[in-house]
Scaffold this active site. Structure first.
Site, mmCIF file in Angstrom:
data_model
loop_
_atom_site.group_PDB
_atom_site.id
_atom_site.type_symbol
_atom_site.label_atom_id
_atom_site.label_comp_id
_atom_site.label_asym_id
_atom_site.label_seq_id
_atom_site.Cartn_x
_atom_site.Cartn_y
_atom_site.Cartn_z
ATOM 1 C CE LYS A 115 -8.328 91.971 2.857
ATOM 2 N NZ LYS A 115 -9.628 92.630 2.945
ATOM 3 C CE LYS A 197 -7.039 91.079 10.554
ATOM 4 N NZ LYS A 197 -7.867 92.153 10.119
ATOM 5 C CE LYS A 200 -14.759 90.212 8.227
ATOM 6 N NZ LYS A 200 -15.577 91.332 8.649
HETATM 7 P P1 ATP Z 1 -10.785 90.567 6.823
HETATM 8 O O1 ATP Z 1 -10.178 89.843 8.007
HETATM 9 O O2 ATP Z 1 -11.822 89.792 6.069
HETATM 10 O O3 ATP Z 1 -9.819 91.312 5.967
HETATM 11 P P2 ATP Z 1 -11.534 92.556 8.729
HETATM 12 O O4 ATP Z 1 -12.329 91.867 9.761
HETATM 13 O O5 ATP Z 1 -10.149 92.975 9.021
HETATM 14 O O6 ATP Z 1 -11.652 91.722 7.398
HETATM 15 P P3 ATP Z 1 -13.565 94.601 8.616
HETATM 16 O O7 ATP Z 1 -14.697 93.693 8.782
HETATM 17 O O8 ATP Z 1 -13.859 95.702 7.687
HETATM 18 O O9 ATP Z 1 -12.271 93.857 8.164
HETATM 19 O O10 ATP Z 1 -13.088 95.194 10.003
HETATM 20 C C1 ATP Z 1 -13.926 95.973 10.810
HETATM 21 C C2 ATP Z 1 -13.158 96.476 11.995
HETATM 22 O O11 ATP Z 1 -12.689 95.404 12.809
HETATM 23 C C3 ATP Z 1 -11.904 97.290 11.642
HETATM 24 O O12 ATP Z 1 -11.891 98.450 12.448
HETATM 25 C C4 ATP Z 1 -10.754 96.400 12.000
HETATM 26 O O13 ATP Z 1 -9.597 97.124 12.377
HETATM 27 C C5 ATP Z 1 -11.319 95.639 13.177
HETATM 28 N N1 ATP Z 1 -10.647 94.347 13.380
HETATM 29 C C6 ATP Z 1 -10.614 93.308 12.510
HETATM 30 N N2 ATP Z 1 -9.923 92.269 13.032
HETATM 31 C C7 ATP Z 1 -9.497 92.669 14.268
HETATM 32 C C8 ATP Z 1 -8.724 92.039 15.321
HETATM 33 N N3 ATP Z 1 -8.271 90.798 15.205
HETATM 34 N N4 ATP Z 1 -8.493 92.749 16.458
HETATM 35 C C9 ATP Z 1 -8.964 94.013 16.593
HETATM 36 N N5 ATP Z 1 -9.692 94.658 15.656
HETATM 37 C C10 ATP Z 1 -9.960 94.006 14.499
#
Ligand code: ATP
Ligand code: LTN
Length: 332
Positions: A115, A197, A200
């Site tokens: 980040k 990964k 969003k």
């Molecule tokens: P950003 O990508 O904006 O940093 P994020 O989507 O990783 O955000 P959160 O919205 O807080 O962050 O994530 C919520 C949950 O979704 C967490 O448990 C995270 O581990 C899971 N998650 C996020 N992206 C993935 C992915 N590509 N595959 C599986 N789990 C995911």
């Protein structure tokens, strides 16, 4: 203390949630409710402000995320659904635990490093101590199990380390939590670059499926997914990351193991894999999308749910914080 084991997890109200969020976390939040746990699910808006947010958009997305969690099947009469900033104990415990966390530990966090590159103009102290706030979320509720995607493994480990350190210094204040990371779908990869990964915040929307994408977009994005030139469908994330990602997604939505999904596609081409995966995802998301759209119009109801959730969460959190204040000597 409660007799049932406790689950806690959180999601940030930032951006539009993706299939990665759904498969890695939200789907399991809902499934785990059916087992014998007391569940706390939290919209972590304090975490969201570690990157710049527009205040009005943050308010709106926080309520949208509450609607999303309900649409995913979180049952507010059996689970506690709340907004992090409504329970001030999260911020208060974070301060104490900051004093039990080493900078050397925080320096190793890969999410902070990633980040810091992405938001080079705003490498703030909150971004740095983000894992301590997450540890506080978990430890305040004496959580046993934390359902998250694989990317959160390092943050769970630091939460455990902080809890163990505090318990060793002052006597048991915290349950030591375990992660619950799904075997298939713990790390859903980008459809355009399967070495990354699914996120969003990907600038290319073809890389991710948003939970709220309409069926035509979902089909189009899967059809464009990057695969390879080999032509055979089997699971090998190193050699065949794109195909393996599609197989993993398919297996989750078709309720199969990965080997069963491989057998299902034996002798078929990538076109089949893409279309059938899209169809399985579209069918699963359709009722969720409908409920979500209905709930968006019911702001009064959403507010009732989070008011009740905050009261329930506070009752548990306050007990832990009082014990911590006592153990540290802050309760004069
Ligand atoms: P950003 O990508 O904006 O940093 P994020 O989507 O990783 O955000 P959160 O919205 O807080 O962050 O994530 C919520 C949950 O979704 C967490 O448990 C995270 O581990 C899971 N998650 C996020 N992206 C993935 C992915 N590509 N595959 C599986 N789990 C995911
Ligand atoms: N850091 C997590 C979100 C999060 C969380 C939590 C997850 C904040 N607090 C407590 C589980 C438990 C992320 O996915 N980015």
């Amino acid at each position: 203390m409660a007799h049932k084991k406790t689950i806690l997890s959180g999601i940030q109200p930032s951006g539009s949630p993706t299939l990665g969020n759904y498969v890695g976390a939200l789907r399991n939040w809902s499934l785990l409710q059916q087992e014998d746990y007391e569940c706390f699910y939290c919209v972590v808006n304090l975490h969201a402000i570690t990157v710049k947010q527009d205040p009005e958009a943050l308010r709106r997305r926080t309520m949208d995320t509450v609607a999303l969690l309900l649409a995913c099947g979180i049952n507010p009469s059996t689970s506690t659904l709340f907004v992090q900033s409504h329970v001030t104990e999260h911020a208060e415990l974070t301060w104490v635990l900051n004093c039990y966390t080493y900078m050397g530990e925080l320096n190793r966090m890969t999410q902070f490093k990633d980040k810091s590159v992405k938001h080079a103009d705003n490498i703030n102290a909150g971004l740095y101590t983000y894992p301590v706030l997450m540890a506080s979320d978990i430890l305040l509720y004496q959580s046993h199990l934390v359902p998250v995607g694989a990317d959160q493994k390092q943050h769970l480990e630091i939460a455990r380390d902080i809890a163990i350190r505090f318990n060793n210094a002052h006597g048991d204040a915290f349950v030591i939590p375990d992660g619950y990371i799904p075997k298939a779908g713990g790390r859903v990869m980008s459809l355009q670059d399967p070495s990354q990964k699914m996120s969003k915040s990907d600038p290319n929307p073809n890389g991710y499926i948003a939970i709220m994408d309409d069926p035509a977009d979902i089909l189009k994005k899967f059809k464009r997914a990057v695969t390879d030139s080999e032509g055979s469908i089997h699971f090998d994330p190193q050699a065949k990351p794109g195909v393996s990602n599609l197989l993993a997604i398919y297996s989750v939505f078709a309720n199969m193991t990965v080997p069963e999904a491989e057998a299902h596609f034996a002798g078929k081409g990538y076109g089949h894999l893409k279309t059938e995966t899209a169809e399985a995802v579209i069918a699963d998301l359709a009722p969720l999308q409908q409920t979500y759209n209905k709930l968006l119009a019911e702001e009064g109801y959403l507010r009732e749910v989070i008011a009740k959730g905050a009261a329930q969460a506070r009752a548990r959190a306050a007990q832990t914080l009082a014990d911590v204040y006592h153990k540290v000597g802050l309760d004069v």
